[in-house]
Design an enzyme around this catalytic site. Structure first.
Site, PDB file in Angstrom:
ATOM      1  N   GLU A  76       0.714  -1.153  -0.044  1.00  0.00           N
ATOM      2  CA  GLU A  76       0.079   0.070  -0.022  1.00  0.00           C
ATOM      3  C   GLU A  76       1.046   1.244   0.163  1.00  0.00           C
ATOM      4  OE1 GLU A  76      -3.055   1.946  -0.531  1.00  0.00           O
ATOM      5  OE2 GLU A  76      -3.867   0.164   0.222  1.00  0.00           O
ATOM      6  N   ASP A 103       1.117   3.959  -2.930  1.00  0.00           N
ATOM      7  CA  ASP A 103       0.853   5.400  -2.884  1.00  0.00           C
ATOM      8  C   ASP A 103       1.869   6.525  -3.187  1.00  0.00           C
ATOM      9  OD1 ASP A 103      -1.566   4.297  -2.314  1.00  0.00           O
ATOM     10  OD2 ASP A 103      -1.512   4.979  -0.160  1.00  0.00           O
ATOM     11  N   SER A 146      -7.166   2.408  -4.085  1.00  0.00           N
ATOM     12  CA  SER A 146      -5.844   2.904  -3.276  1.00  0.00           C
ATOM     13  C   SER A 146      -4.975   3.297  -4.347  1.00  0.00           C
ATOM     14  CB  SER A 146      -5.317   1.847  -2.199  1.00  0.00           C
ATOM     15  OG  SER A 146      -5.092   0.741  -3.033  1.00  0.00           O
ATOM     16  N   ASP A 154     -16.216  11.154 -19.065  1.00  0.00           N
ATOM     17  CA  ASP A 154     -17.150  10.591 -18.425  1.00  0.00           C
ATOM     18  C   ASP A 154     -17.132   9.315 -18.601  1.00  0.00           C
ATOM     19  OD1 ASP A 154     -19.641  10.365 -17.299  1.00  0.00           O
ATOM     20  OD2 ASP A 154     -20.739  11.216 -19.039  1.00  0.00           O
ATOM     21  N   ILE A 155     -17.370   8.461 -17.727  1.00  0.00           N
ATOM     22  CA  ILE A 155     -17.187   6.901 -17.504  1.00  0.00           C
ATOM     23  C   ILE A 155     -18.768   6.352 -17.583  1.00  0.00           C
ATOM     24  CG2 ILE A 155     -16.346   4.841 -16.733  1.00  0.00           C
ATOM     25  CD1 ILE A 155     -14.042   7.077 -17.476  1.00  0.00           C
ATOM     26  N   GLY A 181     -22.942  11.489 -17.087  1.00  0.00           N
ATOM     27  CA  GLY A 181     -22.941  12.397 -16.042  1.00  0.00           C
ATOM     28  C   GLY A 181     -22.562  11.475 -14.847  1.00  0.00           C
ATOM     29  N   ASP A 217     -22.213   9.299 -11.563  1.00  0.00           N
ATOM     30  CA  ASP A 217     -22.852   8.131 -11.282  1.00  0.00           C
ATOM     31  C   ASP A 217     -21.995   7.565  -9.805  1.00  0.00           C
ATOM     32  OD1 ASP A 217     -20.517   6.237 -11.959  1.00  0.00           O
ATOM     33  OD2 ASP A 217     -21.077   7.440 -13.850  1.00  0.00           O
TER      34      ASP A 217
END
Length: 614
Positions: free
Chosen positions: A304, A308, A522, A567-568, A586, A588
């Protein structure tokens, strides 16, 4: 000096005013009570000699005033946009009334606890005292037990009910650890060593034509990015190729680390050598919070933490980076000589960073709890702490979660998703802190062209109401849901999650000297944070203020300039035995407003006409 300084001074005078006449402590009255927490088994009584650190929150009577300032300095159309508050101004606005300070002092003194035994926050709105369990039980007329988590066997010391003297009730907002049964966890990152596979994929993709992506830099993304995400992939995909930060304008980015996750510097150098050679031999600033360690043994490297730091700092070099290592990790085996593990280290970090005069302008966190395991009083108080950072000009990103609409079980078909209120009904499970409206929750995508990744956390808070900045975008999404779909499973009036998204799988990192691929939201949160930091760099280089609390700006930009976000519209986030929400045109509840188009966003955020720095 700003026009509200008179108010700041007036509030500060309340804190230092002479206390009123002392009142004797009265009979105890229940302050908080919860049902038996799901997933926990009550064991034996806690040993009376075990020390426990009690955190006592005093009311913040002027928080609404702080919130007003926060929204004004975060609204791009307000004349005060970017005029963030100082540390001292924020502290004055959250300071408790002097009567509350006095009454809590009297309560503690009645149990032999005096000023030398007390640790106070700079604003005096938090008091910390370490006492043996027997005294905590006496102070709150309660009984602590050792509770065992059914899934992992971790143990904590908690109670399901506590009381305080009736005449102190209005002067204490909450006391913890008492009813907090959360299990802070990192997102469900999955690391797999794939050196040989990656080499084969690279050979296959070497001669493959680039992927056409109109919003990307040059309209194209390397074919290899469909199987392995690198720094170059993200710069291409999110239209940031060619932007060169100087790292000399006072900008900074931070990453939080918990649960003994150590960011390994040797791994970072291997990552830089392969993906960011101009950053080779540079590093980050390490900050220990409450005894957080910095174990640089290669075998102790954290997936992690490495993910990051490698991508957040790799994307933003040479912007200075900070890694915060905060102590506190289960399992905890209590005995008479071992301090308790309060299992809420992100509030320790929050206390620390609020006390710092100059925190990084962008900070990313990839850890969260199930919202329903966090007492409402505690969630709201911690959320108020994030608001304080926003008012000071800090942008906070949090991973939205890796359980879709569910409880984190990697298999959506087996997620239980039971409510934790004693009714045991099926409910979608949002996470906190992502559900706090004062942070930016980041969902996940995969592949190119981008689709929603199935594990992307999303849904609606059961604690926080939907803020006005979300109303237009989210109401359109809800209007598209078939009538009655998921009825009773979520709160349609709640704060909606996530706000935005970014790539969240197939990230190539180095861990313990080896390469591999890793995924989870993450990955998305530090990625989005990195592009926010680049936007801050662009603004600061023009002597403009940092972006601070992002959400009002993000939703305003989306409403006025749709090209600012990709936009996905494909994918969903299953969980709790359902297919979850669908990505759609839009906003979601899987990918939020979408993924960033840095080039468009940079032109927008640097076009505000007023120079906001001296």
């Amino acid at each position: 000096m700003r026009s509200f300084v008179w108010f700041t001074l007036a509030v500060a005078s309340l804190v230092t005013a002479a206390p009123s006449e002392t009142k004797p402590c009265g009979a105890h009255k229940i302050k908080e009570e919860i049902a038996h927490p799901i997933g926990w088994v009550k064991g034996k009584p806690a040993h009376p000699d075990v020390p426990i650190e009690l955190r006592i929150a005093l009311p913040q009577p002027n928080f609404s005033e702080l919130e007003r300032h926060l929204y004004e300095v975060s609204d791009p159309f307000h004349e005060r946009y970017g005029q963030h508050l100082s540390k001292e101004e924020v502290e004055a606005l959250v300071a408790p009334h002097s009567e509350s300070v006095h009454m809590v002092n009297e309560w503690l003194a009645s149990h032999g606890i005096y000023e030398d035994d007390i640790v106070r926050s700079p604003a005096k709105d938090w008091v910390r005292v370490t006492v043996p369990i027997r005294l905590a039980e006496q102070m709150m007329d309660t009984k602590y037990y050792v509770w065992v988590n059914e899934k992992d066997g971790n143990t904590i010391i908690r109670t399901t009910q506590y009381s305080i003297p009736e005449n102190v009730h209005e002067h204490v907002e909450l006391v913890q650890p008492t009813t907090l049964f959360s299990t802070l966890r990192g997102m469900d990152t999955t690391f797999r060593f794939t050196a040989e596979d990656s080499a084969n994929v690279a050979k296959v993709n070497a001669d493959a034509p680039p992927i056409s992506v109109p919003s990307a830099s040059g309209g194209k993304v390397d074919a290899s990015c469909n199987s392995t995400i690198t720094v170059t992939c993200l710069l291409q995909l999110y239209n940031a190729v060619g932007f060169k930060p100087t790292g000399k304008v006072g900008n900074a980015i931070g990453i939080t680390g918990y649960l003994e996750q150590f960011a390994n510097i040797a791994d970072l150098q291997l990552f830089y050598a392969e993906q960011r050679p101009d950053a080779l031999n540079s590093s980050f600033k390490f900050v220990s919070v409450k005894g957080g360690l910095n174990n640089q043994t290669l075998s102790e490297a954290g997936a992690e933490a490495n993910l990051d730091t490698q991508f957040a700092f790799g994307l933003t070099h040479p912007i200075p980076g900070t890694f915060y290592s905060t102590a506190g990790r289960p399992p905890f085996i209590p005995d008479a000589g071992t301090p308790t593990d309060t299992n809420e280290p992100y509030t320790d970090w929050l206390d620390f960073v609020l006390s710092h005069p100059s925190p990084p302008q962008t900070i990313s966190t990839s850890y969260a709890d199930s919202e329903q395991t966090v007492p409402v009083s505690f969630a709201k108080r911690a959320c108020n702490g994030f608001a304080q950072l926003g008012a000071r000009g800090v942008s906070l990103t949090f991973s939205s979660g890796d359980g879709g609409v569910g409880d984190g079980d990697p298999n959506p078909a087996t997620q239980t998703c039971f409510s934790n209120d004693g009714r045991n009904v099926t409910r979608f499970i949002p996470l906190f802190p992502p559900s706090c409206p004062f942070v930016t929750a980041v969902g996940g995508t995969i592949h190119i062209p981008e689709t929603a990744v199935f594990f992307s956390g999303g849904g609606f808070s059961n604690v926080f109401n939907r803020p006005t900045f979300q109303e237009l975008a989210v109401s359109k999404f809800l209007a598209k849901l078939p009538k009655g779909k998921f009825a009773g499973l979520f709160n349609p009036n709640g704060r909606a999650i996530p706000d935005v998204a970014a790539q969240a799988d197939l990230f190539k990192i180095f861990l313990s000297g080896r390469t591999g691929l890793i995924g989870g939201t993450s990955a998305a949160a530090p990625t989005f944070a990195a592009f926010v930091s680049l936007l801050n760099e662009a603004r600061l280089s023009k002597r403009q203020a940092p972006l601070g609390f992002l959400n009002p700006l993000l939703y305003t930009i989306d409403a006025l300039s749709p090209k600012a976000f990709n936009d996905i519209t494909v994918g969903n986030n299953p969980g709790c035995g359902t297919e979850g929400f669908n990505a759609t045109q839009g906003w979601d509840a899987v990918t939020g407003l979408g993924t960033p188009n840095f080039g468009v966003l940079k032109d927008i955020v640097t076009s505000f006409p007023v120079s906001l720095l001296p």
